[in-house]
Scaffold this motif. Structure first.
Motif, mmCIF file in Angstrom:
data_model
loop_
_atom_site.group_PDB
_atom_site.id
_atom_site.type_symbol
_atom_site.label_atom_id
_atom_site.label_comp_id
_atom_site.label_asym_id
_atom_site.label_seq_id
_atom_site.Cartn_x
_atom_site.Cartn_y
_atom_site.Cartn_z
ATOM 1 N N UNK A 177 0.723 -1.272 0.021
ATOM 2 C CA UNK A 177 0.013 0.050 0.171
ATOM 3 C C UNK A 177 0.867 1.278 0.036
ATOM 4 N N UNK A 201 1.860 1.678 -3.675
ATOM 5 C CA UNK A 201 0.793 2.090 -4.652
ATOM 6 C C UNK A 201 0.345 3.509 -4.283
ATOM 7 N N UNK A 202 0.364 3.887 -3.182
ATOM 8 C CA UNK A 202 -0.005 5.214 -2.627
ATOM 9 C C UNK A 202 -1.324 5.073 -1.904
ATOM 10 N N UNK A 203 -1.742 3.860 -1.980
ATOM 11 C CA UNK A 203 -3.290 3.752 -1.243
ATOM 12 C C UNK A 203 -2.892 4.012 0.356
ATOM 13 N N UNK A 262 -1.390 6.576 1.649
ATOM 14 C CA UNK A 262 -1.588 8.035 1.828
ATOM 15 C C UNK A 262 -3.074 8.287 1.888
ATOM 16 N N UNK A 263 -4.046 7.508 1.204
ATOM 17 C CA UNK A 263 -5.250 7.861 1.149
ATOM 18 C C UNK A 263 -5.997 7.502 2.603
ATOM 19 N N UNK A 264 -5.475 6.286 2.940
ATOM 20 C CA UNK A 264 -6.004 5.466 4.170
ATOM 21 C C UNK A 264 -5.797 6.354 5.435
ATOM 22 N N UNK A 265 -4.334 6.906 5.245
ATOM 23 C CA UNK A 265 -3.854 7.816 6.407
ATOM 24 C C UNK A 265 -4.512 9.167 6.314
ATOM 25 N N UNK A 266 -5.002 9.664 5.236
ATOM 26 C CA UNK A 266 -5.671 11.091 5.285
ATOM 27 C C UNK A 266 -7.117 10.786 5.876
ATOM 28 N N UNK A 305 6.355 8.328 5.042
ATOM 29 C CA UNK A 305 5.445 7.738 4.121
ATOM 30 C C UNK A 305 5.897 7.758 2.495
ATOM 31 N N UNK A 336 2.689 12.744 6.673
ATOM 32 C CA UNK A 336 3.252 11.746 5.983
ATOM 33 C C UNK A 336 4.832 11.632 6.021
ATOM 34 N N UNK A 390 0.948 11.556 -5.383
ATOM 35 C CA UNK A 390 1.329 10.149 -5.042
ATOM 36 C C UNK A 390 0.393 9.136 -4.610
ATOM 37 N N UNK A 397 -2.666 6.580 -4.404
ATOM 38 C CA UNK A 397 -3.160 5.594 -5.155
ATOM 39 C C UNK A 397 -4.944 5.208 -4.521
#
Lengths: 294, 327
Positions: A79, A82-84, A86-90, A294, B58, B90, B92
């Motif tokens: 993850x 893939x950058x997901x 970053x989404x998860x942690x946002x 990250x 991050x 970046x 995903x």
């Protein structure tokens, strides 16, 4: 509770991605192959379900860590790449939720896959050979699942600690080699340094503790309680100076140490050790993950 | 309370044994007021994303602190995430899941009850596409979906890192509308870009980052003025011109290439005068082109001492004062 959200999502993903079914298929397929080979080579008149159980137990020591590491090593670093992540942690997930949610999710995945997989292979064995004792089956099943969970913790810990897929894979393979090949040798070496001689037939109890801390040894001890005969590690360096004519009786652990077995050499302790492997590497991985970018 | 406040925020990357350390962000003091639309401008590699990564926890700063909506981002990351919508660099999405499923996850995680169809419509993603797995999406569609995911839960602060990347002109227009709508409803919007045109249209204020340092904070008008100072005029003449053809004083640079004359005036408003002068003196002007300043030119105008000095010499009266921040 966002940890459970992460865990549930991870579990659902694994089921949807057919990863679980793939593992089960590989596990059962491999076992079927081994069983068929066993049926073909052994004298079938005395081939019983217990032999099948023993074979399953024996082969699991290599197969289960492999599967668990494969399931675990990409859990977080995948993850991350893939950058997901970053989404998860946002969203309101902390890094702790992510690591331990993933650990819970992947442990559930491996428990389900190994559970179904070993039931499948034991059923297969029952058809091909004979039905083994149900209690023994349950005992072996529990050992295999616990073993898998232990190695999943190692995989997830590695996954949290590194930045790239390549490093995660190298560390996973490296850890497998350490546990399979180097651990026992290191224990014997340490024994030789401390006592001045390689371990013989009768040794100090703490030497067995050193060996027992290896999750593979713990698994073998646990599984041995459910199967007939002694389980042996896949690779033996022959560093223990044991007479060639030693009997099975002499090789029993309780006969190699002085007095009664200490607490840390009981099956109970082996189970706790596996559970600890399922958690502590993930904690170490988390500590690194928590401090990194990250 | 400021929506975003950083205090001496610094990020240094170690160069290892042989390399030199790299300072990506250098003692940055940033302040974005609540309800403001703030454009974070800078060329690629200026440190915009590193700054945003630190705002979003991050990346961990080497030094300094960052606060979003009054919460320290490292001490209370969850309190921040609950109130901030993010489109990170970046990112995903979950490629195996459909667009709609990705949004459903966002709703669940944010404990929000938004109408998914409405969110899709806002970003311009049709319902059919939302039923397809995200792995099949084009870059623009992915970007639209990610924007929708940032809007989930009606955040008080939107942080968008290069939100227009991958969007077609239609998408960029829609993005602009969304930013305006959000701003009208009181949301603070902070977004980064390396394209000047995109911040001009919607931003109340613009911060310019160069080499990890905030070199200027200005209103868009002030920026435009600086841009005017260094835009160029391109003339195609009937005959090869000589450089001394243009005699205006307020010209910093004249370049001749074949039939072309390239003039850089200090103030864009004298471009017309230059052209009419030439025509009046009987020179044949075949074509007139004007090139607005590139971001690099603006940096020059803000950072280069000579550039700023030239600006103050311009005859125009209503100069917007430049607030220069940092060193």
């Amino acid at each position: 509770m966002t940890l459970t959200q992460v865990a549930r999502k991870d579990f659902e993903d694994a089921v949807r991605s057919k990863m679980v079914w793939g593992i089960i298929a590989i596990f059962v397929g491999f076992m079927a192959f081994v069983l068929l080979a066993a049926v073909g080579t052994s004298d079938t008149s005395d081939a019983t379900g217990d032999i099948a159980l023993g074979l399953t137990a024996q082969l699991s020591q290599l197969f289960v860590p492999l599967i668990a590491l494969i399931v675990g090593y990409m859990a977080i670093v995948g993850e991350r790449r893939s950058g997901s992540l970053r989404v998860l942690l946002s969203y309101p997930h902390s890094r702790r939720d992510v690591v331990f949610g993933k650990l819970a999710g992947r442990s559930a995945v491996i428990a389900l896959a190994l559970g179904v997989g070993s039931v499948g292979s034991i059923l297969l064995a029952s058809v091909l050979l004979a039905a083994p004792d149900l209690m023994a089956v349950a005992g072996l099943l529990a050992s295999i699942v616990l073993f898998g969970v232990g190695f999943t913790g190692i995989g997830v810990g590695i996954s949290a600690a590194v930045h790239t897929r390549g490093k995660a894979m190298a560390a996973a393979i490296g850890s497998l080699l350490v546990f399979l090949l180097m651990w026992d040798a290191a224990a014997a070496g340490l024994y030789a340094i401390i006592t001045g001689s390689l371990p013989g037939l009768e040794v100090e109890a703490w030497y067995f503790l050193l060996k027992r801390l290896n999750p593979i040894s713990s698994y073998l001890a646990l599984a041995e309680a459910s199967v007939d005969g002694r389980l042996t590690p896949f690779f033996q360096m022959g560093l223990e100076e044991i007479p060639a004519d030693a009997t099975e009786e002499q090789l029993k652990l309780s006969n190699r140490v002085d007095g009664s077995l200490p607490l840390y050499l009981t099956d109970w302790f082996a189970g706790v050790n596996l559970a600890a492997w399922g958690v502590f590497p993930a904690i170490l991985g988390y500590l690194r993950f928590e401090r990194s970018d990250i | 309370m400021a929506a975003i406040r950083t205090d001496g925020l610094t990020k240094r990357y170690s160069g290892g044994f042989f390399g030199a350390d790299v300072t990506a962000v250098d003692t940055l003091d940033l302040e974005v007021a609540e309800g403001e639309v703030y454009g974070f401008l800078g060329p690629n590699g200026a440190g915009k994303s590193t700054t945003i990564d630190m705002l979003l926890d991050y990346a961990r700063p080497t030094d300094g602190t960052a606060e979003l909506l009054g919460h320290d981002v490292q001490q209370e990351p969850e309190a921040v995430s609950e109130r901030v919508g993010v489109l990170p660099e970046g990112y995903g999405l979950y490629n195996r899941l459909t667009g709609r499923r990705n949004l459903e996850h966002a709703l669940e995680w944010q404990s929000a009850a938004d109408d998914i169809d409405q969110l899709l419509e806002r970003v311009g993603l049709d319902a059919d596409d939302a039923r397809r797995p995200v792995g099949d999406y084009s870059k623009g569609m992915t970007q639209r979906l990610a924007l929708a995911m940032a809007l989930v839960g009606d955040p008080e602060l939107l942080i968008l890192d290069e939100p227009s990347s991958g969007l077609d002109p239609n998408g960029i227009r829609r993005l602009r509308e969304i930013v305006r709508e959000e701003a009208d409803s009181g949301t603070t919007v902070f977004f980064s870009s390396h394209v000047l045109g995109q911040v001009e249209a919607v931003c109340d204020r613009v911060g310019i980052l160069n080499d990890g340092q905030l070199v200027a904070v200005d209103t868009v008008d002030g920026l435009r003025e600086a841009a005017g100072a260094s835009s160029t005029l391109e003339l195609t003449m009937g005959q090869p011109p000589s450089p001394d053809l243009v005699t205006h004083e307020a010209v910093t640079d004249i370049e001749v290439r074949g039939n072309r004359l390239r003039v850089t005036p200090t103030d864009s408003r004298i471009k017309a005068r230059i052209v009419s002068d030439l025509v009046a003196r009987g020179h044949e002007v075949i074509d007139v082109g004007s090139e607005s300043a590139s971001l690099e030119d603006i940096f020059a105008a803000y950072t280069d001492d000579a550039g700023v000095a030239n600006r103050t010499e311009t005859p125009s009266g209503d100069e917007t004062p430049i607030q220069t921040v940092g060193s």
